[in-house]
Design a protein around this motif. Structure first.
Motif, short mmCIF file in Angstrom:
data_model
loop_
_atom_site.label_atom_id
_atom_site.label_comp_id
_atom_site.label_asym_id
_atom_site.label_seq_id
_atom_site.Cartn_x
_atom_site.Cartn_y
_atom_site.Cartn_z
N GLY A 34 0.66 7.67 -15.14
CA GLY A 34 -0.28 8.50 -15.87
C GLY A 34 -1.74 8.19 -15.65
O GLY A 34 -2.61 8.88 -16.16
N THR A 35 -2.04 7.14 -14.86
CA THR A 35 -3.43 6.74 -14.61
C THR A 35 -3.84 7.16 -13.20
O THR A 35 -3.09 6.98 -12.24
CB THR A 35 -3.59 5.22 -14.76
N THR A 36 -5.06 7.68 -13.07
CA THR A 36 -5.55 8.17 -11.78
C THR A 36 -6.03 7.01 -10.91
O THR A 36 -6.71 6.11 -11.38
CB THR A 36 -6.70 9.16 -11.99
N PHE A 37 -5.69 7.08 -9.62
CA PHE A 37 -6.14 6.09 -8.65
C PHE A 37 -6.75 6.84 -7.46
O PHE A 37 -6.17 7.80 -6.94
CB PHE A 37 -4.98 5.21 -8.15
N GLU A 38 -7.92 6.37 -7.05
CA GLU A 38 -8.59 6.96 -5.89
C GLU A 38 -8.19 6.20 -4.63
O GLU A 38 -8.03 4.98 -4.65
CB GLU A 38 -10.10 6.91 -6.06
N PRO A 39 -8.03 6.90 -3.51
CA PRO A 39 -7.68 6.18 -2.26
C PRO A 39 -8.84 5.29 -1.82
O PRO A 39 -10.01 5.68 -1.91
CB PRO A 39 -7.42 7.32 -1.28
N PHE A 40 -8.50 4.08 -1.37
CA PHE A 40 -9.56 3.19 -0.90
C PHE A 40 -9.87 3.45 0.58
O PHE A 40 -10.87 2.97 1.10
CB PHE A 40 -9.16 1.72 -1.11
N LEU A 41 -8.98 4.23 1.25
CA LEU A 41 -9.19 4.51 2.66
C LEU A 41 -8.59 5.86 3.00
O LEU A 41 -7.46 6.16 2.58
CB LEU A 41 -8.53 3.43 3.54
N VAL A 42 -9.35 6.67 3.71
CA VAL A 42 -8.86 7.95 4.23
C VAL A 42 -9.17 7.98 5.72
O VAL A 42 -10.33 7.88 6.13
CB VAL A 42 -9.53 9.15 3.52
N THR A 43 -8.11 8.08 6.53
CA THR A 43 -8.31 8.15 7.98
C THR A 43 -8.10 9.58 8.46
O THR A 43 -7.38 10.35 7.83
CB THR A 43 -7.33 7.22 8.71
N PRO B 165 -8.69 14.93 7.62
CA PRO B 165 -8.01 13.83 6.91
C PRO B 165 -6.50 13.87 7.17
O PRO B 165 -5.87 14.91 7.04
CB PRO B 165 -8.33 14.11 5.44
N ALA B 166 -5.97 12.70 7.51
CA ALA B 166 -4.55 12.64 7.88
C ALA B 166 -3.80 11.55 7.12
O ALA B 166 -2.59 11.68 6.91
CB ALA B 166 -4.40 12.41 9.38
N GLU B 167 -4.46 10.47 6.72
CA GLU B 167 -3.78 9.39 5.99
C GLU B 167 -4.62 9.00 4.77
O GLU B 167 -5.83 8.80 4.88
CB GLU B 167 -3.57 8.16 6.88
N PHE B 168 -3.94 8.86 3.66
CA PHE B 168 -4.58 8.45 2.40
C PHE B 168 -3.92 7.15 1.97
O PHE B 168 -2.69 7.09 1.80
CB PHE B 168 -4.40 9.53 1.33
N HIS B 169 -4.73 6.11 1.77
CA HIS B 169 -4.22 4.77 1.47
C HIS B 169 -4.62 4.36 0.04
O HIS B 169 -5.78 4.52 -0.37
CB HIS B 169 -4.80 3.74 2.44
N TRP B 170 -3.65 3.81 -0.69
CA TRP B 170 -3.91 3.22 -2.00
C TRP B 170 -3.31 1.82 -2.03
O TRP B 170 -2.12 1.65 -1.73
CB TRP B 170 -3.26 4.03 -3.12
N LYS B 171 -4.13 0.84 -2.31
CA LYS B 171 -3.61 -0.52 -2.46
C LYS B 171 -3.26 -0.72 -3.93
O LYS B 171 -4.12 -0.68 -4.80
CB LYS B 171 -4.62 -1.55 -2.01
N LEU B 172 -1.97 -0.96 -4.19
CA LEU B 172 -1.47 -0.98 -5.57
C LEU B 172 -0.60 -2.20 -5.80
O LEU B 172 0.32 -2.48 -5.02
CB LEU B 172 -0.63 0.28 -5.86
N ARG C 166 0.85 -1.18 0.00
CA ARG C 166 0.00 0.00 0.00
C ARG C 166 0.88 1.23 0.00
O ARG C 166 1.87 1.29 0.72
CB ARG C 166 -0.91 0.03 1.24
N LEU C 167 0.49 2.19 -0.81
CA LEU C 167 1.15 3.49 -0.79
C LEU C 167 0.34 4.40 0.11
O LEU C 167 -0.88 4.56 -0.08
CB LEU C 167 1.24 4.06 -2.20
N ILE C 168 1.00 5.01 1.09
CA ILE C 168 0.30 5.80 2.09
C ILE C 168 0.93 7.18 2.16
O ILE C 168 2.16 7.32 2.24
CB ILE C 168 0.36 5.12 3.48
N MET C 169 0.08 8.20 2.12
CA MET C 169 0.49 9.59 2.28
C MET C 169 -0.03 10.10 3.61
O MET C 169 -1.24 10.10 3.85
CB MET C 169 -0.05 10.45 1.13
N LEU C 170 0.91 10.49 4.48
CA LEU C 170 0.54 11.02 5.79
C LEU C 170 0.62 12.54 5.75
O LEU C 170 1.63 13.11 5.33
CB LEU C 170 1.49 10.47 6.86
N LEU C 171 -0.48 13.20 6.21
CA LEU C 171 -0.55 14.66 6.27
C LEU C 171 -1.08 15.06 7.65
O LEU C 171 -2.27 14.88 7.94
CB LEU C 171 -1.49 15.21 5.19
N ARG C 172 -0.20 15.56 8.51
CA ARG C 172 -0.63 16.04 9.83
C ARG C 172 -0.70 17.55 9.79
O ARG C 172 0.29 18.22 9.51
CB ARG C 172 0.36 15.59 10.90
#
Length: 964
Positions: A473-482, A440-447, A423-429
């Motif tokens: 080049g392809t858009t992916f939506e996060p499957f989970l946002v915490t 919103p603090a964490e965005f998860h993409w299962k790739l 999973r690619l995870i972007m953390l934003l505090r």
């Protein structure tokens, strides 16, 4: 006389009279000759005699009869047959009477008969008698009889085959009733001689037979592995046992058992750089073994995963690529190629080959800190993170790509990008705010891409509270946002790290990354648009297809985003083959990465029942990209010159590269011209087949670095400067340090020349400076092609007053030559030392200087007299110098005459300082050659305009007066 009938005498007389009357009557031609109505004859080609049935005989009733034996009858002409007459056009026969009295005749051919021209002849014939009397009057003819003559054949011709050769193809493992038929003909006219009674295979020990009708078949099952083609010689016989004039060759090819497959393409396809599009399968077709096909689907893959970051792309720095793609502002490169200006990536393993790209390897124990001030990202404004990553397989621990955390005291993560369990995870505090609400603090993409060990391009557009992810080049939506609370208020500075996260409270790194990263960028204040993202990801190589209009509608062609694979689908096998033949490989890089690109064709075929009735194996091959002709980047110009100290201290400073030239050439081999070979005498060496030529080419540069040779720059009193407006005009950037400066950005060689011409060196404290050395190196494609080291030495001319300074500047060009004279070989002599040694005063000179100083202060009353005497002496010495002043290259030492004019004398304090410096052995080298000559050659100095022009050339020793 009257004779009574009843008397014997009367009877005798009557008989005699009757006979006499009969004889008289016979002399009259009362009857026509008689012949048969039909005759049949046979004649042979090489004979003229005709055999008739019945025989040719003419009868005539006018012939005398034999009434009694006592009478002798004499034949008369009226009963004889004089000839036969033939009626018809061009009848090649004649009739001849053999016996006139019996009427017997014969038919003969006039000329040699040819059965092949005419097998039968039909005509009419008449007989005629000899007529009455000697003159043959009253001749009578018989009726016309029909004559049929057949010409018998002789075996004069041999059989001839209808074809010059015969070909056939058979499939291995099969016995045929008939493979092919050979056929010969015979020109003879008869059935016997014109018929082919037998054929025969002349070649021994072959598994084939031929029957009497010419049909050839195999006697055993054939094997493709044993023999791929049989060559047979076949002959023929006619029924007269004549053999064919020439035997015929029969070729029988053996095909392997029919297996559906792609046929007719080369597995190795060579691609020469710079040739544009290359057809991959120009002669390929699909063999379906005559199965009823309804649809075909083929997928063609070009495997380029081993090339750089997944395929051949331009290997400029990531920052330069962003500019080329339109993202020209606010971009910061966090993983630059190691250099003097960006040295925080020095410790990471990289791709040393530079053939494809600069990539960095993280092995789970390495991480780097980004220097402070490089990134000033505020989470309150939009920003973009982009990175190339190759990672896999997934681990249970967090693996950090980029992390911004507390520098000391605590371990808080302000923002980070990491991989965890594929999973690619972007953390934003968020920073502290008045409203302490969940945000919103964490965005998860299962790739799958995060763990497949392949290169992928990731772009995150961050505009709180949303984050958009683009993968290849392809858009992916996060499957989970915490969500989480914002960080509490703190004045602790943050630390930006790559490959791990800095734990400020523990003062160590944690959550190490395992994999490869490249092109990590942060762009503040603006988001990347789709056009820029596609540009960054697009490959420079891939598959291409240009279809004619007539077949474009018959098939469906689809590409993947980077054009490394395409799918062809259709139901017309002929159109499908044509589409495959138009598929090509294209590499638009000027200097592509050489090596192999594997090709694979996967095919699915369906029949009428919509099932896969034919199994087509995958076809494999490869494209071999040949080694490009590498460019040689050459830097040239003035590499040694001197300037006055005042110029170094001026506002403009000294231009380091006033006449710099950047030229790039490639060397290629061409076939030598026959005339040129003869002119050059290459006939003596027959092995000389090619000649080498050099050709100038144009391409871009992306880096030029000016570095100091020797001591580092002292920022307090010296530095390198460049016109920033020119840099901005050409979209170039400059970074500097105490080691030099680096200009970066993709641009033409001409624009780099223009900017490098403006680099100036300034020094505000030149008393202790006598020379400075610099080195210039330019490169392209992130260091793949590097120029020569162009070194420049600058000498400082020290002067005591404006008059001496002017004289020095005027005399200086006498010591230099233009750059094109640089091929002079001064073996054993160092030019720098020569400059310095030439002005070192000897011991006698020092003594004379001291004496002159004493005389100046002690003998005031006689100064004018001494001056007059001195001037007379100087005139004599100068007249002798004009003829005798040659350089002695054994020591290159110049003796300075201290008895110059009064205006050129130094003050006593300056002379004392010079005396002290000369006594110090190490200070002698600090006097420049330009100083020493300025005191000797003032009167012979060049005009100022000539001197100014000479300064634009390279300064080196003038060897015109050297004695060897």
């Amino acid at each position: 006389m009257r004779v009574r009938g009843n008397t014997p005498f009367a009877s005798a007389v009557g008989l005699v009279l009757g006979l006499l009357c009969a004889v008289e009557a016979a002399k009259v031609n009362k009857h026509k000759p008689w012949i048969e109505t039909t005759y049949h004859g046979i004649v042979t080609e090489n004979d003229d005699k005709v055999l008739l049935d019945p025989p040719l005989i003419a009868l005539d009733k006018d012939a005398p009869l034999r009434y009694a034996e006592s009478f002798e009858v004499t034949l008369t002409e009226e009963g004889e047959i004089c000839g036969f007459r033939i009626h018809g056009q061009n009848v090649p026969f004649e009739a001849v009477v053999l016996d006139k009295s019996t009427g017997e005749g014969v038919l003969r051919a006039k000329d040699k008969l040819d059965c092949e021209l005419q097998k039968e002849h039909t005509f009419t014939i008449q007989a005629y008698d000899c007529g009455e009397g000697p003159d043959g009057t009253n001749m009578k003819k018989s009726h016309k009889a029909t004559v049929h003559i057949q010409v018998n054949d002789i075996n004069e011709y041999a059989p001839v085959f209808k074809e010059k050769s015969y070909k056939a193809t058979v499939i291995e493992g099969k016995k045929y009733d008939s493979i092919l038929k050979v056929e010969a003909v015979d020109a003879d006219c008869s059935f016997q001689f014109s018929q082919i009674c037998n054929y025969e295979i002349v070649t021994p020990d072959v598994p084939f037979t031929v029957d009497k009708d010419g049909f050839i078949k195999n006697t055993e099952k054939l094997s493709y592995g044993k023999e791929r083609m049989y060559k047979l010689t076949v002959t023929a016989y006619d029924c007269g046992k004549n053999r064919a004039s020439e035997d015929v060759l029969v070729k029988i090819s053996v095909k392997p058992t029919c297996k559906p497959s792609w046929q007719g393409f080369n597995k190795r396809i060579e691609y020469e750089p710079g040739t544009g599009s290359l057809a991959l399968f120009p002669s390929m077709h699909l063999e379906t073994c005559d199965e009823p096909i309804t649809s075909i689907r083929a997928n063609i893959e070009l495997e380029t995963n081993h090339i750089g970051k997944g395929c051949d792309r331009d290997t400029y720095s990531e920052k330069s690529l962003h500019k080329l793609c339109g993202a020209s502002t606010g971009t910061v490169e966090l993983l630059p190629a190691p250099s003097s200006a960006a040295n925080w990536t020095v410790g990471l393993p990289t791709d040393n080959g530079h053939d494809s790209d600069q990539v960095f390897e993280f092995n789970g124990t390495q991480a780097i800190k980004v220097p402070e001030g490089m990134v000033s990202t505020s989470l309150k404004e939009p920003f973009t993170i982009s990175v190339w990553m190759r990672h896999g397989p997934g681990a249970h621990e967090k693996e950090t790509i980029l992390c911004n955390s507390d520098k000391t005291e605590m371990n808080r993560h302000h923002y980070s990008l990491y991989v965890h369990n594929c999973r690619l995870i972007m953390l934003l505090r968020q920073d502290p705010s008045e409203a302490e609400n969940y945000k919103p603090a964490e965005f998860h993409w299962k790739l799958d891409q995060a763990c497949d060990k392949e290169w992928h391009h990731y772009v995150l557009n961050i505009e709180f509270p949303t984050v958009s992810l683009f993968v290849d080049g392809t858009t992916f939506e996060p499957f989970l946002v915490t969500e989480d609370y914002p960080l509490h208020s703190s004045k602790i500075e943050s630390q930006l790290t790559i490959g791990a996260c800095w734990q400020g409270g523990n003062a160590k790194m944690a959550q190490f990354f395992r994999g490869n990263l490249a092109g990590l960028m942060i762009r503040s204040g603006k988001l990347e648009n789709k056009k820029v993202i596609d540009c960054l990801y697009t490959c420079k190589e891939g598959l291409d297809v240009q279809l004619p209009e007539e077949i474009a509608s018959a098939v469906k062609v689809e590409f993947n985003p980077n054009q490394s694979s395409l799918t062809v689908e259709g139901d017309d096998i002929d159109a499908f083959d044509k589409v495959m033949q138009h598929i090509s490989y294209l590499n638009s890089r000027q200097f592509p990465t050489p090596g192999i690109r594997h090709l694979r064709i996967s095919t699915t075929v369906k029949c009428f029942n919509e099932e896969s009735c034919v199994s087509v194996p995958d076809a494999e091959g490869y494209v071999m990209v040949l080694q490009p002709e590498e460019p040689k980047i050459s830097l040239s110009g003035i590499d040694h010159f001197a300037r006055s100290a005042a110029e170094f201290e001026s506002q403009e400073g000294v231009t380091l590269f006033p006449e710099l030239r950047i030229v790039s050439t490639i060397t290629r081999e061409v076939e030598a011209d026959a005339e040129s070979e003869a002119a050059e005498g290459t006939d003596d060496d027959p092995t000389v087949q090619e000649t080498v030529v050099s050709e100038e080419i144009m391409h871009n540069l992306d880096t030029c670095e000016v570095s100091v040779v020797g001591d580092e720059l002292d920022g307090e009193h010296e530095g390198l400067e460049v016109d920033m407006s020119q840099l901005q005009q050409h979209s170039l950037e400059m970074s500097s340090s105490n080691l030099g400066l680096v200009i970066t950005g993709v641009n033409t060689m001409a624009n780099y020349e223009q900017v490098l011409h403006l680099i100036r060196y300034k020094n505000w404290h030149t008393e202790a400076l006598f020379d400075r050395k610099f080195k210039l190196v330019c490169s392209e494609l992130n260091g793949r092609y590097i120029s020569n080291d162009f070194k420049v030495e600058v000498n400082v001319i020290h002067t005591a007053n404006p008059v001496e300074q002017a004289n020095n500047a005027m005399v200086q060009p006498n010591f230099i030559n233009p750059v094109h004279h640089a091929s002079l070989d001064l073996s054993g002599h160092n030019l720098v030392n020569a400059h310095q040694a030439s002005v070192v005063p000897s011991a006698a000179t020092i003594v004379i200087v001291v004496c002159v100083s004493f005389l100046v202060f002690m003998i005031i009353l006689g100064v004018f007299r001494v001056r007059a005497a001195h001037q007379g002496t100087m005139r004599d010495q100068e007249s002798g110098k004009e003829n005798e002043m040659d350089w002695d290259d054994s020591a290159l030492t110049i003796t300075v005459n201290p008895m110059e004019t009064y205006e050129d004398q130094h003050s006593s304090e300056e002379e004392e300082e010079e005396e002290e410096e000369s006594e110090d052995g190490e200070e002698e080298d600090d006097i420049t050659s330009a100083e020493s000559e300025s005191s000797e050659d003032e009167e012979g100095a060049e005009p100022e305009d000539q001197q100014a022009a000479s300064r634009q050339q390279q300064l080196e020793w003038d060897d015109s007066t050297l004695t060897y």
